[in-house]
Write an enzyme that holds these catalytic residues in place. Structure first.
Site, short mmCIF file in Angstrom:
data_model
loop_
_atom_site.label_atom_id
_atom_site.label_comp_id
_atom_site.label_asym_id
_atom_site.label_seq_id
_atom_site.Cartn_x
_atom_site.Cartn_y
_atom_site.Cartn_z
N ASP A 45 0.02 6.74 0.08
CA ASP A 45 0.66 7.55 1.10
C ASP A 45 0.90 8.89 0.43
OD1 ASP A 45 0.76 5.67 3.12
OD2 ASP A 45 2.95 5.58 3.22
N ASP A 87 -1.57 1.50 -2.25
CA ASP A 87 -0.20 2.04 -2.22
C ASP A 87 0.77 1.52 -3.28
OD1 ASP A 87 -1.37 3.19 -0.03
OD2 ASP A 87 0.07 2.46 1.43
N HIS A 136 2.47 11.94 2.01
CA HIS A 136 3.04 12.58 3.19
C HIS A 136 3.51 14.01 2.95
CE1 HIS A 136 2.91 8.79 5.22
NE2 HIS A 136 3.86 8.23 4.51
N ALA A 185 2.01 -2.85 1.42
CA ALA A 185 2.65 -4.10 1.79
C ALA A 185 1.63 -4.90 2.60
CB ALA A 185 3.91 -3.86 2.63
N SER A 222 6.01 9.86 10.61
CA SER A 222 6.53 8.50 10.39
C SER A 222 7.99 8.49 9.95
CB SER A 222 5.67 7.75 9.36
OG SER A 222 5.91 8.26 8.07
N GLU A 248 -0.19 9.42 11.81
CA GLU A 248 0.15 8.28 10.98
C GLU A 248 -1.15 7.64 10.49
OE1 GLU A 248 1.56 6.78 8.76
OE2 GLU A 248 3.43 6.21 9.71
N LYS A 250 -3.78 9.30 2.04
CA LYS A 250 -3.76 9.07 3.49
C LYS A 250 -2.44 9.55 4.09
CE LYS A 250 -2.57 4.21 2.80
NZ LYS A 250 -1.23 4.17 3.28
N CYS A 263 -0.13 -1.69 5.20
CA CYS A 263 -1.29 -0.94 4.70
C CYS A 263 -2.38 -1.83 4.11
CB CYS A 263 -0.83 0.12 3.71
SG CYS A 263 0.26 1.33 4.51
N HIS A 277 9.47 8.89 2.52
CA HIS A 277 8.89 8.18 1.37
C HIS A 277 7.56 8.82 1.00
CE1 HIS A 277 6.95 6.31 4.84
NE2 HIS A 277 5.94 6.00 4.02
#
Length: 180
Positions: free
Chosen positions: A52, A10, A54, A129, A60, A101, A94, A133, A71
Site C-alpha cells: 500500500d 503488504d 497511499h 491480510a 480509504s 482504492e 498500489k 489484499c 496507514h
C-alpha cells in the site's frame, strides 16, 4: 528463465502489531516469509513485493469516509517493509491515487505485464491480510491466467472466521493452498 514468482503481499510496518492497521500476530509470519524469499531467490524465481503506498488524502481513510485509519502513507515509517527483500525484488505500489482504492497487487499496476515479461506461469503468494489484499491479489492472478498457490503458513488474516471464508473461496476458485 524461471517460470515462478513469489508475491509478498503488504508486509509493511503499519500492518504489524503496533502499526496503524495491525493484523493480529502478523509479525509471527515474518520469519516464514523471509524463509520463502530466500528459497525462491535460490531457485532463481522472481521476487515481487506489493505495498500500500497511499497519498496523504487517500479515499480509504476515515477522514475521507473510508473504512480504515490512515496507514501506509507514502515515504513514512509505517509504509516500510518488515521482511528481507533482495535488492532486485520488484516493488509494486498500489492504491497510489487519492480517489482510487486497490486491494489487489494487479489493480492499477503493471504486475501482470511484469510477470509475463519475465516468463512467469506460476505465482506463490504470501503476506497480509488473508481476507483482503492477499485474497484480492490471488484471485486477480487467477483472472490473469496464472497458476496460483497460496502459502498457508505465510499468510495471516485479521479475523479467523473471515480468513477461513477467504481460504475456502480461493480454494473453490482453483487456487492451491500449500506449504513447504
Amino acid at each position: 528463465m524461471p517460470e515462478e514468482a513469489l508475491i509478498v503481499v503488504d508486509m509493511q510496518r503499519d500492518f504489524m502489531p503496533g502499526g496503524a492497521l495491525p493484523v493480529p500476530e502478523g509479525d509471527k509470519i515474518i520469519p516464514k516469509v523471509n524463509e520463502y524469499i530466500r528459497k525462491f531467490k535460490e531457485k532463481g524465481a522472481l521476487i515481487v513485493a506489493t505495498r500500500d503506498w497511499h497519498p496523504e488524502n487517500h479515499i480509504s481513510f476515515r477522514e475521507r469516509g473510508g473504512p480504515w485509519p490512515r496507514h501506509c502513507v507514502q515515504n513514512t515509517p509505517g509504509a516500510e517493509f518488515v521482511v528481507d527483500l533482495p535488492e532486485d525484488a520488484v516493488i509494486i505500489s498500489k492504491a497510489t491515487e487519492p480517489d482510487k482504492e486497490a486491494y489487489s497487487g494487479f489493480e492499477g499496476t503493471d504486475l501482470a505485464k511484469i510477470l509475463r515479461g519475465n516468463g512467469v506461469k506460476r505465482v506463490y503468494i504470501c503476506g497480509v491480510a488473508t481476507e483482503y489484499c492477499v485474497r484480492a491479489t490471488a484471485l486477480d492472478a487467477l483472472k490473469h491466467g496464472f497458476e496460483v498457490y497460496l502459502l498457508r503458513d505465510a499468510v495471516k488474516g485479521i479475523k479467523p472466521e473471515d480468513e477461513e471464508r477467504a481460504l475456502e473461496e480461493m480454494k473453490s476458485r482453483g487456487i492451491k493452498i500449500v506449504q513447504f
